[in-house]
Design a protein around this motif. Structure first.
Motif, mmCIF file in Angstrom:
data_model
loop_
_atom_site.group_PDB
_atom_site.id
_atom_site.type_symbol
_atom_site.label_atom_id
_atom_site.label_comp_id
_atom_site.label_asym_id
_atom_site.label_seq_id
_atom_site.Cartn_x
_atom_site.Cartn_y
_atom_site.Cartn_z
ATOM 1 N N ARG A 108 7.499 -10.176 -5.323
ATOM 2 C CA ARG A 108 6.174 -9.270 -4.501
ATOM 3 C C ARG A 108 5.256 -9.993 -4.990
ATOM 4 O O ARG A 108 4.994 -10.568 -6.162
ATOM 5 C CB ARG A 108 6.734 -7.912 -5.359
ATOM 6 C CG ARG A 108 8.066 -7.179 -4.812
ATOM 7 C CD ARG A 108 7.932 -5.757 -5.472
ATOM 8 N NE ARG A 108 9.148 -5.122 -5.142
ATOM 9 C CZ ARG A 108 10.158 -5.009 -6.006
ATOM 10 N NH1 ARG A 108 10.150 -5.633 -7.020
ATOM 11 N NH2 ARG A 108 11.245 -4.353 -5.588
ATOM 12 N N ASP A 120 0.607 -9.481 -4.124
ATOM 13 C CA ASP A 120 -0.386 -8.913 -3.403
ATOM 14 C C ASP A 120 -1.665 -9.666 -3.206
ATOM 15 O O ASP A 120 -1.990 -10.468 -4.155
ATOM 16 C CB ASP A 120 -0.691 -7.322 -3.780
ATOM 17 C CG ASP A 120 -1.257 -7.391 -5.292
ATOM 18 O OD1 ASP A 120 -0.462 -7.484 -6.010
ATOM 19 O OD2 ASP A 120 -2.428 -7.407 -5.354
ATOM 20 N N THR A 121 -2.516 -9.251 -2.323
ATOM 21 C CA THR A 121 -3.877 -10.193 -2.079
ATOM 22 C C THR A 121 -4.861 -8.987 -1.490
ATOM 23 O O THR A 121 -4.336 -8.153 -0.964
ATOM 24 C CB THR A 121 -3.547 -11.219 -0.998
ATOM 25 O OG1 THR A 121 -4.762 -12.124 -1.203
ATOM 26 C CG2 THR A 121 -3.043 -10.976 0.098
ATOM 27 N N ILE A 134 4.999 -7.860 5.129
ATOM 28 C CA ILE A 134 4.053 -6.956 4.747
ATOM 29 C C ILE A 134 4.428 -5.685 4.575
ATOM 30 O O ILE A 134 5.192 -5.076 5.470
ATOM 31 C CB ILE A 134 2.683 -6.654 5.391
ATOM 32 C CG1 ILE A 134 1.883 -7.947 5.543
ATOM 33 C CG2 ILE A 134 1.776 -5.476 4.836
ATOM 34 C CD1 ILE A 134 0.598 -8.098 6.491
ATOM 35 N N TRP A 183 3.153 -3.237 2.425
ATOM 36 C CA TRP A 183 1.995 -1.769 2.358
ATOM 37 C C TRP A 183 0.743 -2.504 2.602
ATOM 38 O O TRP A 183 0.288 -3.581 2.246
ATOM 39 C CB TRP A 183 1.983 -1.330 0.933
ATOM 40 C CG TRP A 183 1.113 -0.196 0.642
ATOM 41 C CD1 TRP A 183 1.067 1.096 1.015
ATOM 42 C CD2 TRP A 183 -0.235 -0.288 0.098
ATOM 43 N NE1 TRP A 183 0.082 1.545 0.504
ATOM 44 C CE2 TRP A 183 -0.776 0.936 -0.127
ATOM 45 C CE3 TRP A 183 -0.916 -1.552 -0.550
ATOM 46 C CZ2 TRP A 183 -2.134 0.999 -0.882
ATOM 47 C CZ3 TRP A 183 -2.152 -1.283 -1.143
ATOM 48 C CH2 TRP A 183 -2.782 -0.073 -1.206
ATOM 49 N N ARG A 184 -0.245 -1.749 3.182
ATOM 50 C CA ARG A 184 -1.680 -2.146 3.421
ATOM 51 C C ARG A 184 -2.461 -0.845 3.198
ATOM 52 O O ARG A 184 -2.398 0.210 3.563
ATOM 53 C CB ARG A 184 -1.878 -2.509 4.898
ATOM 54 C CG ARG A 184 -3.415 -3.217 4.881
ATOM 55 C CD ARG A 184 -3.428 -3.640 6.394
ATOM 56 N NE ARG A 184 -2.855 -4.833 6.849
ATOM 57 C CZ ARG A 184 -3.334 -5.897 6.871
ATOM 58 N NH1 ARG A 184 -4.714 -6.082 6.630
ATOM 59 N NH2 ARG A 184 -2.735 -6.994 6.985
ATOM 60 N N GLU A 226 -6.834 0.067 -2.695
ATOM 61 C CA GLU A 226 -6.390 0.148 -4.135
ATOM 62 C C GLU A 226 -7.360 -0.078 -5.040
ATOM 63 O O GLU A 226 -8.105 -0.940 -4.681
ATOM 64 C CB GLU A 226 -5.173 -0.620 -4.282
ATOM 65 C CG GLU A 226 -4.329 -0.568 -5.544
ATOM 66 C CD GLU A 226 -3.335 -1.690 -5.391
ATOM 67 O OE1 GLU A 226 -2.023 -1.094 -5.681
ATOM 68 O OE2 GLU A 226 -3.191 -2.651 -5.405
ATOM 69 N N LYS A 244 -6.149 -3.847 0.256
ATOM 70 C CA LYS A 244 -4.952 -4.826 -0.390
ATOM 71 C C LYS A 244 -3.850 -4.615 0.574
ATOM 72 O O LYS A 244 -3.682 -3.676 1.443
ATOM 73 C CB LYS A 244 -4.671 -4.113 -1.711
ATOM 74 C CG LYS A 244 -5.722 -4.104 -2.790
ATOM 75 C CD LYS A 244 -6.207 -5.680 -3.385
ATOM 76 C CE LYS A 244 -5.155 -5.792 -4.125
ATOM 77 N NZ LYS A 244 -5.470 -7.329 -4.844
ATOM 78 N N VAL A 245 -3.012 -5.645 0.214
ATOM 79 C CA VAL A 245 -1.977 -6.008 1.230
ATOM 80 C C VAL A 245 -0.817 -6.412 0.161
ATOM 81 O O VAL A 245 -0.815 -7.203 -0.822
ATOM 82 C CB VAL A 245 -1.794 -7.135 2.149
ATOM 83 C CG1 VAL A 245 -0.652 -7.209 2.825
ATOM 84 C CG2 VAL A 245 -3.027 -6.813 3.216
ATOM 85 N N HIS A 246 0.414 -5.671 -0.012
ATOM 86 C CA HIS A 246 1.438 -5.971 -0.850
ATOM 87 C C HIS A 246 2.594 -6.405 0.095
ATOM 88 O O HIS A 246 2.984 -6.188 1.405
ATOM 89 C CB HIS A 246 1.882 -4.561 -1.312
ATOM 90 C CG HIS A 246 1.072 -3.989 -2.448
ATOM 91 N ND1 HIS A 246 1.458 -3.468 -3.643
ATOM 92 C CD2 HIS A 246 -0.285 -3.870 -2.454
ATOM 93 C CE1 HIS A 246 0.592 -3.049 -4.309
ATOM 94 N NE2 HIS A 246 -0.633 -3.335 -3.576
#
Length: 73
Positions: free
Chosen positions: A25, A27-28, A46, A48-49, A52, A63-65
């Motif tokens: 996992r 994120d960025t 992706i 989740w977007r 955060e 953010k993007v996870h």
């Protein structure tokens, strides 16, 4: 643009899989399109977007996870 980031990321995924982890996992920032493209080319999706709170910056960020099942390497 020479494949170094891809090589490092795929190597880390191999190390994590060898250690028995099932999922990687990361994120960025949602605006970091180059990183997101790299992660997707390496098999991340992706999951989740959204917004955060960043403790280090003290503000909310878009953010993007992303996740990758390590068995799908």
């Amino acid at each position: 643009g020479k494949g170094v980031g891809r090589a490092i990321l795929l190597h880390l995924c191999e190390v994590m899989a060898a250690e028995g982890l099932a999922t990687a996992r990361l994120d960025t920032h949602a605006g970091n399109e180059g990183a997101i493209r790299l992660y997707e080319r390496c098999g991340f999706i992706i999951v989740w977007r959204g917004r955060e709170y960043s403790k280090s910056m003290g503000v909310e960020l878009e953010k993007v996870h992303l996740e990758k099942r390590l068995a799908d390497r």
